[in-house]
Design an enzyme around this catalytic site. Structure first.
Site, mmCIF file in Angstrom:
data_model
loop_
_atom_site.group_PDB
_atom_site.id
_atom_site.type_symbol
_atom_site.label_atom_id
_atom_site.label_comp_id
_atom_site.label_asym_id
_atom_site.label_seq_id
_atom_site.Cartn_x
_atom_site.Cartn_y
_atom_site.Cartn_z
ATOM 1 N N TRP A 1 32.797 47.154 4.151
ATOM 2 C CA TRP A 1 33.094 48.081 5.247
ATOM 3 C C TRP A 1 32.032 49.158 5.125
ATOM 4 C CZ3 TRP A 1 34.794 53.288 5.722
ATOM 5 C CH2 TRP A 1 35.173 53.642 7.034
ATOM 6 N N GLU B 1 53.477 56.458 16.701
ATOM 7 C CA GLU B 1 53.199 55.202 15.995
ATOM 8 C C GLU B 1 52.890 54.092 16.991
ATOM 9 O OE1 GLU B 1 52.388 54.413 13.218
ATOM 10 O OE2 GLU B 1 52.714 52.260 13.103
ATOM 11 N N LYS C 1 49.362 51.918 17.095
ATOM 12 C CA LYS C 1 49.313 50.445 17.080
ATOM 13 C C LYS C 1 48.471 49.942 18.245
ATOM 14 C CE LYS C 1 50.245 49.855 13.804
ATOM 15 N NZ LYS C 1 50.488 51.027 13.066
ATOM 16 N N GLU D 1 44.594 50.902 17.995
ATOM 17 C CA GLU D 1 43.781 50.396 16.870
ATOM 18 C C GLU D 1 43.555 48.889 16.950
ATOM 19 O OE1 GLU D 1 45.204 50.673 12.852
ATOM 20 O OE2 GLU D 1 47.262 50.539 13.474
ATOM 21 N N HIS E 1 53.329 69.521 30.476
ATOM 22 C CA HIS E 1 52.349 70.521 30.019
ATOM 23 C C HIS E 1 50.951 69.938 29.941
ATOM 24 C CE1 HIS E 1 55.763 73.100 29.230
ATOM 25 N NE2 HIS E 1 56.336 72.073 28.636
ATOM 26 N N LYS F 1 41.705 48.083 5.993
ATOM 27 C CA LYS F 1 43.129 48.218 5.709
ATOM 28 C C LYS F 1 43.454 49.512 4.980
ATOM 29 C CE LYS F 1 47.433 47.247 5.457
ATOM 30 N NZ LYS F 1 48.252 47.488 6.665
HETATM 31 C C1 AGP Z 1 47.905 52.103 10.539
HETATM 32 O O1 AGP Z 1 48.160 50.950 11.310
HETATM 33 C C2 AGP Z 1 46.484 52.127 10.009
HETATM 34 N N1 AGP Z 1 46.176 50.939 9.282
HETATM 35 C C3 AGP Z 1 46.208 53.390 9.210
HETATM 36 O O2 AGP Z 1 46.509 54.508 10.026
HETATM 37 C C4 AGP Z 1 46.999 53.528 7.906
HETATM 38 O O3 AGP Z 1 48.361 53.768 8.181
HETATM 39 C C5 AGP Z 1 46.445 54.718 7.126
HETATM 40 O O4 AGP Z 1 45.091 54.451 6.828
HETATM 41 C C6 AGP Z 1 47.213 54.997 5.827
HETATM 42 O O5 AGP Z 1 47.104 53.899 4.968
HETATM 43 P P1 AGP Z 1 48.031 53.883 3.643
HETATM 44 O O6 AGP Z 1 49.468 53.833 4.113
HETATM 45 O O7 AGP Z 1 47.616 52.644 2.904
HETATM 46 O O8 AGP Z 1 47.757 55.141 2.883
#
Ligand code: AGP
Length: 617
Positions: free
Chosen positions: A75, A490, A494, A497, A513, A612
């Site tokens: 990455w 949330e 979803k 992303e 507002h 991830k």
């Molecule tokens: C959520 O779908 C994303 N993958 C991202 O926002 C994630 O929740 C965030 O990077 C935190 O990751 P963690 O729970 O492994 O700390």
């Protein structure tokens, strides 16, 4: 973050390294590569930008032969995704190879010094600078034993860098020998029979061995096919523990599902059950979270709670805030971890802080925890990944027990985090003002959650039809109130992303507002509006959207058929007590975003630009 695997044993290394990369692709997928030593005192490297399949294609025409090697899936942090910037990187001599997860912050200074000494670089990466530093140290060493020489070169070089790393290193002079080290990025040793492994995540090697050593920061390890040594950066033996990986290789596979994300959405009846299993205490109408390590007196003395996380974890924290204040009447606030670590918020001695993280490796959340601890505060973790850095360094906490979550989009970890926070709120509430009756009702409702989630999952095809109906939407609004305001955030995360459209979540009353300017016939609004204390208010807001020709998808409680008169689409969820409703209401949002993204041809498991877990700043 990136994926790293190292292998030394009797088998051909390349297939094992590539299979391990397949299991780690969720950690980063801009490019990938391998380096293999074939014993004839040379190292073969193969690397390609783009997805892993590109590396596999290269290897099919140009195989790399040998039984010791390292591999990497990237990455990008420094330098665009390209063949040249892909790892492994070689030193000046081409005889030392290195893969790295992390960021070398002072690489430019070191690179300047090396350039003056005539070093030539092939890439723009910080990692290649580290490889050259190690190679120069190795070549200048007077140590005659090549294994000791390589270990010394790695140790000396790492002492010169600032930043974070998990590294695996090999040298052509010492085939069958790998060196690993970590500071701030995870690295695990896998102990096999006649073979040993290094990996940034156990999911890469769990099909070969379940015996793992989770290295600590400043650990350095060196391995051969039948031996290993763990030292610290001063060269002294370092204590280690061999753990049993708690999940099977199958758990880290997609099985019959087309994507990890869909599998993990459908695992939620089980993962929610795992989150509360053994933690409900009927005779006290309460819950127990043994890992908190706090006495009842200490729990009663808590006067304020701070919940820290990033992304989805911060949304779970927000639901937790509403739950804890509702059930336990303890002032609670949520801090985005990256803000908390720099904001220097005032915390008094009766403040209890939690960090929430699926991976347990998110750099901002880790830093927030360390900042709280630096100020003498007890910081507990709510984490999924066993033996992750946050799990190990926190002052206690609770595991989610969700099993590996591979899809980049967090799904089951969210509902499990909210479930654990519900248990915490119940536990704290029953130590204060919460009645036995309410406690018993909550225990009953928590036990009923898995079956209710199952019922919602049965609507996946119906929800897919709704997603297809709006497939050309340029954007989407998600609106909720109270416990479901975080659910709206949330749902928006979803959607954005994995489908790359603009999506935003709002407290529904905020529509007036400014947000309502975004309402149009092409922009659907998703209302998360179970039949609760603010249902009628949500109906009014929904009417305001409809008055401006905005399409509406409503998520509401079974029986609220009155919405069919005004909403364009209605998705029903089972009746549940208001404070637990986000656990159910989020499921349709997960499915809606999944089907929408798949229909738009997006790679839902590996969405562009994402990884991830964000282990680099
Ligand atoms: C959520 O779908 C994303 N993958 C991202 O926002 C994630 O929740 C965030 O990077 C935190 O990751 P963690 O729970 O492994 O700390």
């Amino acid at each position: 973050m990136c994926g790293i695997i190292g292998y030394v044993g009797k088998a051909s290394a390349a297939p094992i390294l590539v299979e391990g990369l397949r299991r780690l692709e969720y950690r980063g997928y801009d490019s990938s590569g391998i380096a293999v030593s074939n014993g004839s005192s040379s190292i073969e490297t193969r690397k390609k930008s783009g997805r892993l399949v590109n590396l596999k294609t290269l290897l099919s025409t140009e195989p790399a032969v040998g039984n010791c090697g390292i591999s990497h899936t990237r990455w990008a942090t420094h330098g665009e995704p390209s063949d040249a910037n892909a790892h492994p990187h070689l030193d000046q001599s081409g005889r030392l190879a290195l893969v790295h997860n992390g960021v070398i912050e002072n690489y430019q200074i070191i690179k300047g010094r090396l350039l003056k000494q005539g070093h030539v670089f092939q890439s723009q990466t910080d990692t290649e600078v580290l490889a050259h530093l190690m190679g120069r140290s190795y070549d200048a060493s007077t140590e005659t034993d090549p294994q000791k020489r390589l270990v010394k070169a790695v140790r000396e070089s790492l002492k010169q860098v600032t930043g974070t790393y998990g590294v695996a290193v090999m040298h052509a002079d010492v085939p069958g020998f790998l060196v690993g080290a970590r500071l701030g990025s995870p690295l695990v040793v896998g102990l096999g029979k006649g073979e040993n492994f290094l990996a940034s995540d156990v999911s890469a090697i769990v099909s070969h061995t379940t015996n793992a050593i989770y290295l600590q920061d400043r650990d350095l390890v060196y391995i051969t096919e039948d031996d290993f040594t763990v030292e610290n950066f001063d060269g002294d033996e370092s204590a280690y523990e061999v753990s049993q990986v708690e999940f099977t290789a199958e758990a880290a596979e997609k099985g019959d599902y087309p994507h990890y994300m869909l599998k993990e959405i459908f695992e939620q009846p089980t993962s929610i059950q795992n989150a509360f299993r053994g933690r409900l205490i009927d005779d006290q109408a309460s819950a127990i979270l043994g890992g908190l390590g706090l006495t009842p007196r200490e729990l009663r003395d808590i006067e304020r709670i701070v919940l820290c996380g990033c992304g989805t974890a911060s949304h779970a924290a927000m639901v937790g805030e509403y739950m804890i204040e509702h059930l336990a009447r303890i002032p609670t606030e949520v801090e985005i971890a990256s803000e908390f670590r720099y904001r220097n918020p005032p915390l008094d001695k009766n403040t209890l802080a939690f960090v929430i993280s699926q991976s347990g490796e998110t750099i901002d959340t880790l830093a927030a925890m360390r900042e709280g601890q630096r100020k003498g505060h007890r910081v507990l973790g709510i984490v999924n990944s066993v033996a992750s850095t946050i799990a190990r360094e926190s002052d206690g906490g609770s595991y989610l027990h969700s099993g590996p979550e591979i899809g980049v989009a967090a799904t089951k970890s969210f509902t499990s985090q909210v479930t654990v926070l519900a248990l915490l709120a119940l536990l704290l509430g029953r130590m204060r003002h919460l009645s036995v009756d309410y406690g018993q009702r909550l225990l009953k409702e928590i036990r009923e959650l898995p079956a209710k989630v199952e019922k919602i999952l049965e609507q996946t095809d119906y929800i897919r039809e709704i997603a297809l109906k709006y497939i050309d939407a340029p954007g989407m609004l998600f609106l909720g109130r109270q416990f479901n305001y975080p659910t709206a955030l949330e749902g928006a995360l979803k959607m954005k992303e994995i489908s790359y459209i603009f999506a935003s979540g709002h407290a529904a009353a905020e529509l007036k507002h400014g947000v309502i300017a975004l309402v149009s016939e092409s922009v659907p609004s998703v209302f998360i509006m179970p039949r609760d204390s603010v249902y009628d208010k949500n109906v009014s807001t929904l009417e305001e959207v409809k008055a401006r020709k905005g399409p509406v998808i409503a998520i509401t409680t079974e029986g609220s058929t009155d919405l069919e008169r005004i909403a364009d689409d209605v998705i029903y969820i089972p009746e549940v007590t208001e404070c637990l409703s986000p656990i159910l209401a989020v499921i349709p949002l997960q499915l809606l975003s999944y089907h929408f993204a798949v229909a738009r041809g997006c790679d839902v498991d590996k969405p562009r630009n994402l990884a991830k877990s964000v282990t680099v700043e």
